[in-house]
Design an enzyme around this catalytic site. Structure first.
Site, short mmCIF file in Angstrom:
data_model
loop_
_atom_site.label_atom_id
_atom_site.label_comp_id
_atom_site.label_asym_id
_atom_site.label_seq_id
_atom_site.Cartn_x
_atom_site.Cartn_y
_atom_site.Cartn_z
N CYS A 61 -12.46 0.35 -15.82
CA CYS A 61 -12.99 1.71 -15.74
C CYS A 61 -11.83 2.68 -15.53
CB CYS A 61 -14.01 1.81 -14.61
SG CYS A 61 -15.01 3.31 -14.66
N CYS A 83 -15.96 -0.27 -21.61
CA CYS A 83 -17.28 -0.53 -21.04
C CYS A 83 -17.83 -1.90 -21.44
CB CYS A 83 -18.26 0.56 -21.46
SG CYS A 83 -17.82 2.21 -20.82
N GLU A 113 0.82 -1.21 0.00
CA GLU A 113 0.00 0.00 0.00
C GLU A 113 0.86 1.26 0.00
OE1 GLU A 113 -3.06 0.45 -0.61
OE2 GLU A 113 -3.53 -1.68 -0.71
N ASP A 146 -9.45 4.75 -3.01
CA ASP A 146 -8.32 5.23 -3.78
C ASP A 146 -8.84 5.87 -5.07
OD1 ASP A 146 -8.92 3.12 -5.54
OD2 ASP A 146 -6.80 2.63 -5.84
N CYS A 189 -17.15 -4.33 -18.79
CA CYS A 189 -17.54 -3.96 -17.43
C CYS A 189 -18.77 -4.75 -16.98
CB CYS A 189 -17.83 -2.46 -17.36
SG CYS A 189 -18.34 -1.92 -15.71
N TYR A 199 -6.72 6.43 4.22
CA TYR A 199 -6.77 5.43 3.16
C TYR A 199 -5.96 4.19 3.52
CZ TYR A 199 -5.55 2.65 -0.77
OH TYR A 199 -5.32 1.55 -1.55
#
Length: 309
Positions: free
Chosen positions: A210, A217, A54, A155, A220, A137
């Site tokens: 995305c 798309c 992270e 994020d 998706c 976060y």
């Protein structure tokens, strides 16, 4: 962690009832099939591996992180191993990942984990948040990804997915807003394990499908429900999006100065640093900034080194 993709509990928020539940199963099912096999997602990574990833992944693509991550965990497999080494060694091992203050913050977090928690990354969100260098976060991400807890993990990728699929705009605001946090909490599945899976899945969807540019798309799993797509993909009409420039900036100068110090295992004279950038005022400003940030330690006689303490 293997979880069911259907939450047995209804969402407590009206927004979640209306918008969250129809999204959970398709996105999680997609994630189960398409998620990348990344080392920090494997059980053997443990909480420390998740935390290291992270820190490294902030503003840095996976392809650049992977080799440094592997070397880092091989050298410092536990927080106490990193804490026992000099901070400058963390900066050296950070290499060219950029934003090297992250290396110092990770070293500081490792020292605090060793001193306060017996060398184990804490499970409690508040204790994670209390570690130096850990913001909202990162605390939420470690609690969610390492311990399977229910937290909104926001994020850039997740914010973009929510902006498009739910809010109907192309891009989220430049900085995270209270409205985004409220929406993210409302969209969380009630079941803790499913919520953790949702956090990882929505992040991966933003990273692979995305995307900021050239979104795909047709791949998706929630395209049929996407508010932005259904509205005809209206163009962004908010404040200009911040672009990242590097060439000619103080960041570039700092990077070049640090590269000299990383490659040297003895103090470096001023003259060696002067050779990496032609403009003396900017070079001096960048060096002063590195010293102020604790990334470089000045020594008598015009010498410089990575920090030992």
């Amino acid at each position: 962690m293997t979880v069911s993709t259907k939450s047995p509990h209804p969402m407590s928020s009206p927004v979640g009832d209306a918008l969250g539940e129809p999204l959970h199963a398709p996105v999680i099912d997609w994630f189960d099939e398409h998620a990348r096999d990344l080392p920090w997602r494997r059980p053997e990574a443990g909480p420390w591996g998740v935390m290291v990833s992270e820190f490294m992944l902030q503003q840095t693509p996976v392809s650049r992180v992977l080799p440094v991550y592997e070397q880092w965990l091989a050298r410092w497999p536990r927080p106490a191993d990193l804490a026992a080494d000099a901070p400058g060694e963390a900066v050296r091992a950070w290499g060219r990942l950029g934003y090297p203050r992250r290396a110092l913050r990770l070293h500081g977090a490792a020292a605090a984990i060793t001193e306060r928690h017996g060398g184990d990354v804490p499970t409690d969100h508040a204790q994670l948040l209390a570690l130096p260098g850990i913001g909202e976060y990162t605390a939420a991400a470690v609690a969610s990804f390492a311990y399977g807890q229910r937290h909104a993990v926001l994020d850039t990728n997740v914010r973009r997915v929510f902006a498009r699929a739910v809010t109907g705009v192309q891009y989220p605001p430049n900085a995270t807003t209270a409205a985004e946090r409220k929406l993210a909490r409302a969209l969380l599945p009630e079941d803790e394990g499913i919520a953790a899976r949702w956090a990882a899945a929505s992040m991966e969807l933003g990273a692979l499908v995305c995307t900021a540019k050239n979104e795909t798309c047709h791949r998706c799993p929630i395209a049929a429900q996407c508010a932005w797509r259904l509205a005809g993909k209206p163009a962004h009409d908010g404040p200009p999006r911040r672009g990242q420039t590097y060439a000619g900036t103080d960041r570039q100068v700092r990077g070049r100065l640090l590269a000299v110090l990383r490659e040297a295992h003895a103090p470096v004279p001023q003259a060696a640093l002067d050779r990496v950038w032609h403009e003396p005022v900017q070079r001096a400003r960048a060096l002063d900034g590195l010293v102020a940030d604790g990334l470089v330690e000045p020594l008598p006689g015009g010498l410089y080194r990575l920090p030992l303490t």
